[in-house]
Design a protein around this motif. Structure first.
Motif, short mmCIF file in Angstrom:
data_model
loop_
_atom_site.label_atom_id
_atom_site.label_comp_id
_atom_site.label_asym_id
_atom_site.label_seq_id
_atom_site.Cartn_x
_atom_site.Cartn_y
_atom_site.Cartn_z
N ALA A 1 2.64 5.66 -9.41
CA ALA A 1 3.66 4.63 -8.47
C ALA A 1 3.88 3.38 -9.12
CB ALA A 1 2.83 4.55 -7.12
N ASP A 2 5.10 2.92 -8.97
CA ASP A 2 5.54 1.39 -9.41
C ASP A 2 6.19 0.74 -8.26
OD1 ASP A 2 4.44 2.01 -12.05
OD2 ASP A 2 6.00 3.23 -12.54
N LEU A 3 6.44 -0.55 -8.44
CA LEU A 3 7.40 -1.44 -7.73
C LEU A 3 8.55 -1.48 -8.79
CD1 LEU A 3 5.00 -3.92 -5.88
CD2 LEU A 3 5.72 -1.76 -5.22
N VAL A 4 9.75 -1.27 -8.47
CA VAL A 4 10.55 -1.47 -9.39
C VAL A 4 11.91 -2.36 -8.75
CG1 VAL A 4 10.37 0.66 -10.39
CG2 VAL A 4 11.79 0.50 -8.45
N VAL B 1 6.23 8.94 -8.85
CA VAL B 1 6.25 10.10 -9.69
C VAL B 1 5.38 11.21 -9.17
CG1 VAL B 1 6.29 11.30 -12.08
CG2 VAL B 1 7.01 8.89 -11.80
N CYS B 2 6.00 12.15 -8.50
CA CYS B 2 4.97 13.37 -7.92
C CYS B 2 4.59 14.34 -9.30
CB CYS B 2 5.71 14.04 -6.92
SG CYS B 2 6.39 13.00 -5.62
N GLN C 1 6.66 -3.21 -11.75
CA GLN C 1 5.11 -3.35 -11.60
C GLN C 1 4.47 -2.36 -11.10
OE1 GLN C 1 4.53 -6.59 -8.59
NE2 GLN C 1 2.34 -6.38 -8.61
N GLN C 2 3.38 -1.89 -12.22
CA GLN C 2 2.65 -0.80 -11.90
C GLN C 2 1.79 -0.92 -10.76
OE1 GLN C 2 0.31 0.59 -15.38
NE2 GLN C 2 0.07 2.37 -14.54
N MET C 3 1.47 0.09 -10.02
CA MET C 3 0.60 0.15 -8.94
C MET C 3 -0.78 0.75 -9.26
SD MET C 3 2.96 1.05 -5.46
CE MET C 3 1.93 0.37 -4.19
N THR C 4 -1.86 0.19 -8.44
CA THR C 4 -3.10 0.86 -9.14
C THR C 4 -3.69 1.84 -8.19
OG1 THR C 4 -3.61 -1.59 -9.81
CG2 THR C 4 -5.58 -0.08 -9.25
N TRP D 1 0.81 -0.99 0.11
CA TRP D 1 0.01 -0.21 -0.16
C TRP D 1 0.98 1.33 0.06
CZ3 TRP D 1 -5.25 -0.70 0.01
CH2 TRP D 1 -5.87 -1.95 0.31
N LEU D 2 0.46 2.13 -0.70
CA LEU D 2 1.19 3.54 -0.67
C LEU D 2 0.12 4.56 -0.70
CD1 LEU D 2 3.82 5.44 -1.06
CD2 LEU D 2 3.27 5.44 -3.38
#
Length: 111
Positions: free
Chosen positions: A45-48, A77-78, A54-57, A34-35
């Motif tokens: 946001a991504d998990l890298v 990415v802000c 992996q793209q976050m939803t 969770w973010l």
């Protein structure tokens, strides 16, 4: 008498189905990253990892979630164009992070 047996069999089936769904939900919950974005500063946001991402939803109420399949970190990415990378994620270890108003990722300690 036959009708009573069918009702009992159906009730047993429903109980086992609900129990299986709860068990699966608990396993899935433990694998989520969770973010939280309480200030609405994150665009994506991504998990890298070294060789994968992996793209976050995006969640409708703010924040992001992903079913963690890689071992790596979170990259956000802000909205101001800043790109931040922090944290450590791994499968089967649910983690929660939050983003500050200055777009910094911080780990949220579980209660």
């Amino acid at each position: 008498m036959k009708y009573g047996l069918k009702v009992k069999a159906m009730a047993s089936f429903v109980f086992l189905f609900v129990l299986a769904a709860l068990g699966y939900g608990a396993l899935l919950w433990n694998n989520l990253t969770w973010l939280e974005d309480p200030h609405d500063v994150v665009d994506s946001a991504d998990l890298v990892a070294t060789n994968a991402s992996q793209q976050m939803t995006r969640l409708p109420w703010g924040g992001f979630v992903a079913n963690t399949k890689i071992e790596g970190s979170i990259e956000a990415v802000c909205k101001d164009g800043n790109r931040v990378k922090s944290g450590y994620v791994t499968p089967n270890s649910g983690q929660t992070y939050t983003v500050t108003v200055r777009c910094q990722i911080e780990w949220v300690q579980p209660c």
